[in-house]
Design an enzyme around this catalytic site. Structure first.
Site, short mmCIF file in Angstrom:
data_model
loop_
_atom_site.label_atom_id
_atom_site.label_comp_id
_atom_site.label_asym_id
_atom_site.label_seq_id
_atom_site.Cartn_x
_atom_site.Cartn_y
_atom_site.Cartn_z
N GLY A 117 0.25 -1.38 -0.31
CA GLY A 117 0.31 -0.12 0.04
C GLY A 117 0.84 1.47 0.13
O GLY A 117 0.57 3.15 -0.54
N PRO B 31 8.05 13.63 -0.83
CA PRO B 31 6.50 13.51 0.56
C PRO B 31 5.64 13.47 -0.21
O PRO B 31 4.75 12.60 0.96
CB PRO B 31 7.13 14.58 -0.44
N GLN C 106 2.27 7.82 3.93
CA GLN C 106 2.05 6.28 5.31
C GLN C 106 1.78 6.97 6.60
O GLN C 106 1.51 6.88 7.94
CB GLN C 106 4.41 6.47 5.27
N GLU D 87 6.59 2.26 10.49
CA GLU D 87 6.21 1.84 11.03
C GLU D 87 6.36 3.40 12.61
O GLU D 87 5.16 3.03 13.45
CB GLU D 87 7.50 0.75 12.06
#
Length: 706
Positions: free
Chosen positions: A460, A600, A606, A673
């Site tokens: 994704g 960016p 994200q 993460e």
């Protein structure tokens, strides 16, 4: 600095294909003679199967086969497989039941609807045994995980108890389920002793090896396809029981077989984030200098397989503190095995750590951001290494300025707006910036097309897009002429897409192979240096259809001399209704040190994704079990609540955007993460600032505030 309106970057190269439906997900591949499988799940949590009555199902129209341990062939890889070797649930191997929801029968029919109906007609009897699914009850019987370094002491253990100001608290987080938009699916096709599968996999080469091991096959006999993934977050790595069932079923019947699990089965068949109970003690001098931290955590694992994660790992490194001791234990329960879930370990542990920092700041009557700054760590005290780069202070400064942190009132419950209580919260997020070996192949053809290949995947974030962006900075051709091919095990070997290391690992291979390709063209042209060659002219002069280079990128030998992490500071504003206890997240500012930001546009996405999940984690998500049966009672998207558009405010994203000199040739640090790590603590801290009520047991639901 790149602000919330990125001025550089490229849009997703596969965006049009996705929104028009031109690209196929795992369950969308049509084949002549395709049949469909539906799984029957166990209804007990522990015991044995004593009988399977499948006559009614077998006699239904369109039913091709009913497969269970009673008629499944012996699988070579099932023999003697131990816990230390990885997943050990041997689908259709015997009559043992390890958890409620375990797949025990596969019904195959010529339509999906017929397979589902036939599956509902299977009658199974069991010899039930006493089970345990409650982590709290399991606290009496915990084990030390093997191979994880779960005990750590620096200085004096429990030194926080000697500090002038100290706090002690227990924090709890529930099960978090991988409720990705795309359910898990596998389509399997056997041709003799060769098999091709279409599935969702974050680690294509790893899944290929698992199938090879399961059926004792050579590499060339196993092909894994995973072109696009509709969300996985860590659950897309192992060869799960449903996939083993699909492989066995397809081999037995000799037809292409598709198995798609339903929403309820997503709760039991593909892992989840382990719940945790954490005790944290923290002490400081009167002016806020940390004296000691003690962090004790317990998670869970299955009885048939061990799972462990670094819940306490961030506590060892985040703050400058002379005395730190941490301990992590797990308890074996009669549930399916947990697995890695976005920000695995750190997301759980940092909720406790950053909540405790806020509690200590309150006990000190000190601004919680100032407390964090005062205990800034200049080096990794656990490994005794310098940071490769660390711009956390810059994150504090620009995030606080943009958010308006100076307006925060230190006294909880003192600010209202339109009848709602208003609170500000802050927390840190930290995650290691790893890199693994990776191979990439690049071919520049006479038609001006650059094709780059590597067997990575994309769950994704836009893997292909950032790889095209990296290549475009080295090969001087239009971006639209650069193609990145992924998603197939026959391509050059890539590591798994997890741990925030895909851009660093695969991106380094792309960077290196494109650099090598430039060098190859320069050599053909009799030149040296880094100037961009005239590719088309050189190919024409040498009568070449293309130039191709394959390169393995290993990583810098200097990397071991540094400790490398990405950092995120979350600033959150909440409104809390004083009567109803309703919580709304009304503003979010996320400031990140992710090294050099390569694209960016996708990087910002994200961060938004991590924050959205963080809102869900803080306010609504949690798997609920009826421990009498070891069964989920909220195993649907109607009952397991995730954040929707109405729950999410404008999320403002700020990047420090300074290159790390060690991580990789691009200077980037992974951010997938870190964007969720600590976010739930920022919300909980904001709720305390708004109400004066400290919620240590997620999610923060109205009943805990009324």
């Amino acid at each position: 600095m790149t602000n919330d309106h990125p001025t550089s970057g490229i849009t997703r190269v596969d965006g049009r294909l996705k929104v028009t439906g031109a690209i196929r997900y795992a369950a969308e591949y049509p084949f002549p003679g395709l049949v469909y499988g539906a799984l029957v799940s166990s209804t007990i949590a522990k015991g044995t199967i004593t009988g399977i009555n499948s006559k009614a199902a077998e006699n239904l129209p369109g039913v091709v086969a009913v497969i269970s341990h009673l008629n499944a062939p012996k699988v070579p890889g099932y023999q003697g497989k131990g816990d230390e070797d990885g997943p050990v649930l041997k689908t259709f191997n015997d009559n043992k039941i390890y958890f409620n929801g375990q797949p025990v029968v596969l019904v195959i029919a010529n339509t999906f609807e017929r397979a589902k109906y036939a599956a509902s007609q299977i009658k199974i009897t069991y010899q039930q045994e006493k089970h345990q699914t409650n982590i709290e009850a399991g606290l009496r019987d915990t084990i030390k995980p093997w191979g994880d370094g779960s005990d750590y002491v620096r200085g004096q253990a429990n030194a926080y108890q000697t500090a002038p100001v100290k706090i002690e608290a227990e924090y709890r987080t529930p099960i978090h389920v991988h409720n990705a938009m795309e359910p898990f699916a596998m389509t399997a096709l056997w041709n003799g002793d060769k098999v091709t599968v279409y599935t969702k996999s974050q680690y294509i080469k790893g899944m290929q090896r698992e199938i090879m091991s399961m059926f004792n096959l050579p590499e060339e006999n196993v092909t894994v396809n995973s072109k696009v993934i509709g969300g996985a977050f860590g659950s897309g790595s192992p060869l799960w029981p449903y996939a083993k069932a699909a492989l066995i079923g397809a081999k037995m019947i000799g037809k292409p077989l598709k198995v798609v699990i339903d929403r309820g089965q997503m709760f039991t068949m593909v892992g989840y984030r382990s719940p945790a109970i954490q005790k944290l003690g923290m002490g400081a001098t009167a002016d806020g200098k940390l004296v000691g931290i003690t962090h004790l955590a317990t998670g869970e694992t299955a009885t048939y397989e061990q799972f462990a994660e670094g819940i306490t790992s961030t506590t060892n490194i985040l703050y400058d503190c002379p005395n730190v001791n941490t301990q992590y234990r797990i308890t074996k329960l009669d549930l399916s095995v947990p697995t890695y879930t976005r920000g695995p370990g750190e997301t759980t542990g940092v909720f406790a750590l950053e909540s405790a920092m806020d509690e200590l700041a309150h006990a000190l009557n000190m601004d919680p951001l100032e407390l964090r700054k005062k205990n800034y760590s200049e080096r990794d005290q656990e490994e005794n290494l310098p940071w490769s780069s660390k711009y956390l202070n810059e994150c504090y400064e620009m995030g606080a300025a943009h958010f308006g942190w100076e307006k925060r009132n230190q006294k909880p419950g003192s600010v209202t707006k339109d009848g709602w209580l208003v609170g500000y919260g802050v927390s840190n997020g930290v995650y290691g910036a790893g890199r693994a070996p990776c191979v990439a192949k690049a071919r520049l053809s006479a038609d001006g097309i650059l094709l780059i290949q590597s067997s990575t995947s994309d769950m994704g974030p836009g893997t292909a897009t950032v790889m095209v962006k990296i290549a475009s900075g080295i090969i001087n051709i239009p971006v639209e002429n650069i193609k990145f091919e992924l998603g197939n095990s026959s391509l050059p070997a890539a590591p798994g897409e997890y741990g925030s290391m895909t851009t660093s690992s695969v991106g380094s291979a792309v960077y290196d192979v494109c650099t090598a390709l430039n060098e190859q063209f320069n050599q053909l042209d009799g030149k040296s240096g880094t100037a961009h060659p005239d590719y088309t002219r050189i190919l024409k002069e040498h009568n070449l259809p293309y130039v191709e280079v394959t390169h393995k990128s290993q990583g810098s030998p200097d990397a071991q001399k540094f400790s490398t992490h990405a950092y995120c500071v979350h600033f959150v504003e909440v409104n809390v209704h004083p009567t109803l206890g309703t919580v709304k997240v009304t503003r979010v500012v996320a400031a990140l040190d992710g090294g050099k930001i390569l694209n960016p546009i996708t990087a910002r996405s994200q961060v938004i994704g991590g924050a959205v999940w963080g809102i869900g984690m803080a306010l609504m998500e949690g798997g609920v079990l009826d421990h009498r049966y070891g069964k989920y009672v909220n195993n649907s998207l109607g009952d397991y609540h995730v954040a929707s558009n109405a729950d999410v405010p404008q999320i403002e994203v700020l990047f420090v955007d300074k290159a790390d000199p060690v991580t990789n040739p691009m200077g980037s640090k992974g951010i997938g993460e870190v964007t969720i790590v600590g976010f739930a603590a920022a919300v909980a801290n904001a709720v305390f600032n708004a109400t004066g009520k400290r919620v240590r047991d997620l999610p923060i639901t109205p009943d805990k505030l009324v």
